[in-house]
Scaffold this active site. Structure first.
Site, PDB file in Angstrom:
ATOM      1  N   LYS A  95      12.303 -14.873 -11.098  1.00  0.00           N
ATOM      2  CA  LYS A  95      12.005 -13.749 -11.999  1.00  0.00           C
ATOM      3  C   LYS A  95      10.946 -14.164 -13.011  1.00  0.00           C
ATOM      4  O   LYS A  95       9.983 -13.449 -13.254  1.00  0.00           O
ATOM      5  CB  LYS A  95      13.306 -13.345 -12.703  1.00  0.00           C
ATOM      6  N   ARG A 145       3.480  -0.094  -5.101  1.00  0.00           N
ATOM      7  CA  ARG A 145       3.313  -0.679  -3.767  1.00  0.00           C
ATOM      8  C   ARG A 145       2.000  -1.447  -3.614  1.00  0.00           C
ATOM      9  O   ARG A 145       1.750  -2.079  -2.599  1.00  0.00           O
ATOM     10  CB  ARG A 145       3.359   0.421  -2.707  1.00  0.00           C
ATOM     11  N   HIS A 152      16.885 -37.332  -9.017  1.00  0.00           N
ATOM     12  CA  HIS A 152      16.324 -37.898  -7.791  1.00  0.00           C
ATOM     13  C   HIS A 152      14.819 -37.648  -7.688  1.00  0.00           C
ATOM     14  O   HIS A 152      14.251 -37.775  -6.602  1.00  0.00           O
ATOM     15  CB  HIS A 152      17.071 -37.341  -6.575  1.00  0.00           C
ATOM     16  N   ASN A 212      -1.181   2.027   5.776  1.00  0.00           N
ATOM     17  CA  ASN A 212      -0.350   0.957   5.213  1.00  0.00           C
ATOM     18  C   ASN A 212       0.144   0.136   6.390  1.00  0.00           C
ATOM     19  O   ASN A 212       0.712   0.687   7.330  1.00  0.00           O
ATOM     20  CB  ASN A 212       0.829   1.576   4.459  1.00  0.00           C
ATOM     21  N   GLY A 213      -0.088  -1.174   6.350  1.00  0.00           N
ATOM     22  CA  GLY A 213       0.337  -2.039   7.445  1.00  0.00           C
ATOM     23  C   GLY A 213      -0.791  -2.987   7.813  1.00  0.00           C
ATOM     24  O   GLY A 213      -1.744  -3.166   7.044  1.00  0.00           O
ATOM     25  N   LYS A 240       5.774  -4.038  -4.395  1.00  0.00           N
ATOM     26  CA  LYS A 240       7.221  -3.824  -4.349  1.00  0.00           C
ATOM     27  C   LYS A 240       7.787  -3.965  -2.940  1.00  0.00           C
ATOM     28  O   LYS A 240       8.795  -4.600  -2.728  1.00  0.00           O
ATOM     29  CB  LYS A 240       7.524  -2.432  -4.895  1.00  0.00           C
ATOM     30  N   CYS A 257       0.843  -1.187   0.000  1.00  0.00           N
ATOM     31  CA  CYS A 257       0.000   0.000   0.000  1.00  0.00           C
ATOM     32  C   CYS A 257       0.884   1.245   0.000  1.00  0.00           C
ATOM     33  O   CYS A 257       1.964   1.257   0.576  1.00  0.00           O
ATOM     34  CB  CYS A 257      -0.946   0.105   1.188  1.00  0.00           C
ATOM     35  N   GLU A 315      17.288 -17.494  -8.739  1.00  0.00           N
ATOM     36  CA  GLU A 315      16.811 -16.142  -9.040  1.00  0.00           C
ATOM     37  C   GLU A 315      16.158 -16.091 -10.423  1.00  0.00           C
ATOM     38  O   GLU A 315      15.119 -15.452 -10.611  1.00  0.00           O
ATOM     39  CB  GLU A 315      17.981 -15.147  -8.936  1.00  0.00           C
ATOM     40  N   GLU A 363       7.378 -14.760 -11.291  1.00  0.00           N
ATOM     41  CA  GLU A 363       6.670 -13.637 -10.684  1.00  0.00           C
ATOM     42  C   GLU A 363       6.063 -12.690 -11.711  1.00  0.00           C
ATOM     43  O   GLU A 363       5.079 -12.021 -11.406  1.00  0.00           O
ATOM     44  CB  GLU A 363       7.537 -12.882  -9.666  1.00  0.00           C
ATOM     45  N   TRP A 370      -2.821  -2.608  -1.576  1.00  0.00           N
ATOM     46  CA  TRP A 370      -2.511  -4.021  -1.790  1.00  0.00           C
ATOM     47  C   TRP A 370      -3.313  -4.752  -0.722  1.00  0.00           C
ATOM     48  O   TRP A 370      -3.027  -4.645   0.476  1.00  0.00           O
ATOM     49  CB  TRP A 370      -1.015  -4.267  -1.612  1.00  0.00           C
TER      50      TRP A 370
HETATM   51  O1  M6R Z   1      13.011  -4.835  -0.483  1.00  0.00           O
HETATM   52  P1  M6R Z   1      13.549  -6.209  -0.260  1.00  0.00           P
HETATM   53  O2  M6R Z   1      14.819  -6.456  -0.999  1.00  0.00           O
HETATM   54  O3  M6R Z   1      13.698  -6.553   1.198  1.00  0.00           O
HETATM   55  O4  M6R Z   1      12.458  -7.177  -0.865  1.00  0.00           O
HETATM   56  C1  M6R Z   1      12.558  -8.566  -0.740  1.00  0.00           C
HETATM   57  C2  M6R Z   1      11.587  -9.261  -1.653  1.00  0.00           C
HETATM   58  O5  M6R Z   1      10.274  -8.918  -1.340  1.00  0.00           O
HETATM   59  C3  M6R Z   1      11.835  -8.918  -3.123  1.00  0.00           C
HETATM   60  O6  M6R Z   1      13.134  -9.207  -3.514  1.00  0.00           O
HETATM   61  C4  M6R Z   1      10.852  -9.702  -4.019  1.00  0.00           C
HETATM   62  O7  M6R Z   1      11.146 -11.062  -3.983  1.00  0.00           O
HETATM   63  C5  M6R Z   1      10.880  -9.169  -5.454  1.00  0.00           C
HETATM   64  N1  M6R Z   1       9.553  -9.096  -5.983  1.00  0.00           N
HETATM   65  C6  M6R Z   1      11.654 -10.017  -6.377  1.00  0.00           C
HETATM   66  O8  M6R Z   1      11.671  -9.542  -7.668  1.00  0.00           O
END
Ligand code: M6R
Length: 607
Positions: free
Chosen positions: A484, A27, A503, A100-101, A602, A2, A480, A487, A74
């Site tokens: 990517k 956000r 395995h 937010n929270g 984000k 948010c 990673e 997501e 969010w």
């Molecule tokens: O702001 P941060 O690096 O602590 O965030 C951690 C994860 O939420 C962040 O890396 C998330 O996995 C991303 N969407 C990956 O692209």
């Protein structure tokens, strides 16, 4: 998650709020809304869905010289709907709140307020805050907010306005980010700096449990006991343009193309006469002599930087490293030795689980070094020492350039630990430092794989499932790469240690399954090639990633991406970018929103 904004000043408040929200939409984007106090009346406008819906709704509305707050959501409590959209109000509709929270005790508070006669219209936790402030309100909004927050458990960044106080915003925070923008006869609040950067570069970071009162002439801050606090403002030295798309179609591709520069900036900030200087973050001989292990903790992509850290610190410094997901670490009664080094990695510096894990480690006596991108974020303020990553604002939800700079930081720490522990001979140290210095330059060549990856994506975007395999550092890179892809393209994908496939997981390989195989650990090249042959024999299509000059057999790889020659140890730094480009083009082909993938946000400021 948010985003919240607030504005008090002489400009048109509608424009100010909508502009600010536009910068915060990364956000959360389930709904958007604003509350404006103009001509002594509080008006709330909100809509389900993206901010563009709210902009259409408010087309032509102007309210110069008014006061307002805004929100982009969010969803946590209650589905995305008009009723659950913020701002929320009290029954009389004269107090409005954006939040937010998560208010963890909202059920108990809701019951109590309902017994007192409050009527709730949403399923959100936030609505209790509006009714609670109303409950404590006599004639002073600040006192009412001060009383209300003492009843809240959980996390909050709040913006509050009331038509009885038409020239004032009250803001409060605990465990959710909130900055105050200090302008010239105007003041603002926001969840993040880009929302206000067009109007001011002077910001105040509110600390936990502080409350701020803004009018157009002043910002007053109070601690949790109501005592006034003097706080200097921080001058932001990066540009608003850095948070814009700058001619690129999406933030993600723009941010990928910034990687050579930001990686160089991160490296050069610590490079002195052929060596890396981390003495100011306490990585010195005394520390290295005293530590028996290192912890590296983070979430998501940042956790994958920790995994690379584990592999290279153990290899170069021969110090045991435990890499751990923050949400696990915080609840498992972890073993921390007093004085142990714990490295926390976070782009935003606000991730709730990472922050809690850091506090837990600190409570148990660890010395915290944080690798953080956002200057002034909570993690950067609470860590014992900070290594900033210089990635600049990262707007796309999928982390790219921030990850590359996190890797840079992790390599620098590994090299220093290696040198200081005596396990990395000085001539190797010097060679590696020069190798690392050269990486940003090589990245320009890596980016030239863009068109090839776009073509590959156009052939494979209809895959239902993709497997990423590799050994050693190529395996952690694959983790990673897989995150990517899933997501943003919503294609199921898994990362597997190439030697582990047989395995169990190899059962999933069938005719046409795409396997992305990274083979950049020369020592293990033949082994990885054998694993590629195993999937190929079962019908897989193979995209191989290797160094130029590698002897990748033509018959096993349907597509080959070759990357410029460097030491194997740096493979993750070069190979991640083609993986980001691959995920990007697969998503573009599928026609999904690259920068704002579904269900994500984000900055994950809730657990
Ligand atoms: O702001 P941060 O690096 O602590 O965030 C951690 C994860 O939420 C962040 O890396 C998330 O996995 C991303 N969407 C990956 O692209």
């Amino acid at each position: 998650m948010c985003g919240i904004v607030g504005y008090v000043g002489s400009k048109d408040v509608v424009t100010m709020l909508l502009n600010g929200l536009q910068k915060l939409e990364y956000r959360g984007y389930d709904s958007a809304g604003v509350a404006i106090v103009a001509n002594g009346c509080l008006e709330v406008h909100k809509t389900k869905g993206r901010l563009s819906g709210l902009c259409s709704l408010m087309d032509g509305c102007k309210a110069p010289g008014a006061v307002g707050i805004g929100h982009t959501r969010w969803a946590t409590h209650g589905e995305p709907s008009f009723e659950n959209s913020h701002p929320h109000t009290n029954c009389a509709g004269d107090i409005a709140v954006v939040h937010n929270g998560i208010i963890e005790n909202y059920m108990k508070l809701k019951k109590w307020l309902q017994d007192e006669g409050a009527v709730f219209v949403s399923e959100t936790d936030t609505e209790v805050v509006a009714h609670l402030i109303n409950h404590f309100y006599t004639d002073d909004l600040l006192s009412a907010v001060q009383a209300a927050v003492t009843h809240l458990e959980g996390s909050y960044a709040l913006g509050v306005v009331s038509e009885k106080h038409p020239d004032m915003i009250v803001a409060a925070r605990k465990d959710s980010p909130l900055v105050v923008g200090v302008g010239n006869s105007e003041n603002m609040i926001a969840s993040d700096i880009p929302a206000i950067l067009e109007y001011t570069r002077d910001v105040i970071f509110l600390e936990d449990k502080e409350i701020a009162v803004l009018d157009c002439r002043s910002v007053r801050i109070f601690d949790e006991y109501g005592k006034p606090v003097n706080r200097d403002s921080y001058h932001v030295d990066w540009d608003a343009a850095q948070a814009e798309k700058g001619g690129y179609e999406h933030f993600m591709i723009k941010e990928i193309f910034e990687e050579p520069r930001v990686m160089a900036d991160t490296f050069m900030s610590r490079y002195k006469e052929g060596m890396i200087d981390l003495s100011d973050i306490g990585i010195d001989e005394k520390l290295v002599r005293s530590i028996r292990k290192v912890g590296v903790i983070a979430c998501g992509t940042a956790f994958h930087a920790c995994m690379v850290g584990k592999y290279i610190i153990e290899r170069l410094a021969r110090i045991p490293v435990e890499a751990e997901i923050a949400s696990e670490f915080r609840y498992r009664n972890p073993l921390i030795e007093p004085g142990q080094l714990v490295i926390i990695v976070s782009q935003s510096g606000e991730t709730a689980d990472t922050l809690a894990a850091m506090r837990e480690a600190k409570k148990r006596g660890a010395k915290i070094a944080a690798i953080v991108n956002v200057v002034g974020s909570t993690i950067s303020r609470e860590a014992d020492a900070v290594l900033y990553t210089h990635a600049g604002p990262e707007i796309a939800v999928a982390s790219t350039k921030a990850y590359n700079t996190q890797l840079m930081a992790v390599y620098m720490i590994a090299l220093e630990l290696g040198r200081l522990s005596g396990n990395l001979p000085i001539e190797d140290y010097i060679r590696y430092v020069e190798g690392l210095k050269n990486i940003p330059q090589l990245m320009n060549t890596v980016l030239q794989t863009k068109d090839q990856l776009a073509r590959i994506a156009s052939r494979h975007f209809s895959q239902n499932s993709v497997f990423f395999i590799g050994r050693g550092l190529d395996y952690v890179l694959s983790m990673e790469a897989s995150l990517k892809l899933k997501e943003i393209s919503y294609i199921h994908s898994e990362a597997y240690a190439a030697g582990e496939l047989k395995h169990g997981t190899i059962a999933l390989i069938e005719d046409g399954t795409l396997v992305v195989a990274t083979a950049m650990q020369r020592r293990l090249f033949d082994k990885t090639v054998s694993n590629i042959k195993e999937v190929k024999a079962r019908g897989a299509k193979v995209l191989a990633v290797c160094f130029e000059g590698s002897d990748m057999p033509a018959e096993i790889a349907d597509e080959v991406i070759t990357l410029p020659d460097t030491d194997d140890i740096f493979a993750p730094l070069l190979a991640v970018t083609p993986m980001q480009l691959f995920a990007y083009y697969m998503t573009v082909e599928k026609g999904f929103d690259v920068d704002k993938p579904r269900n994500l946000a984000k900055s994950v400021t809730v657990e």
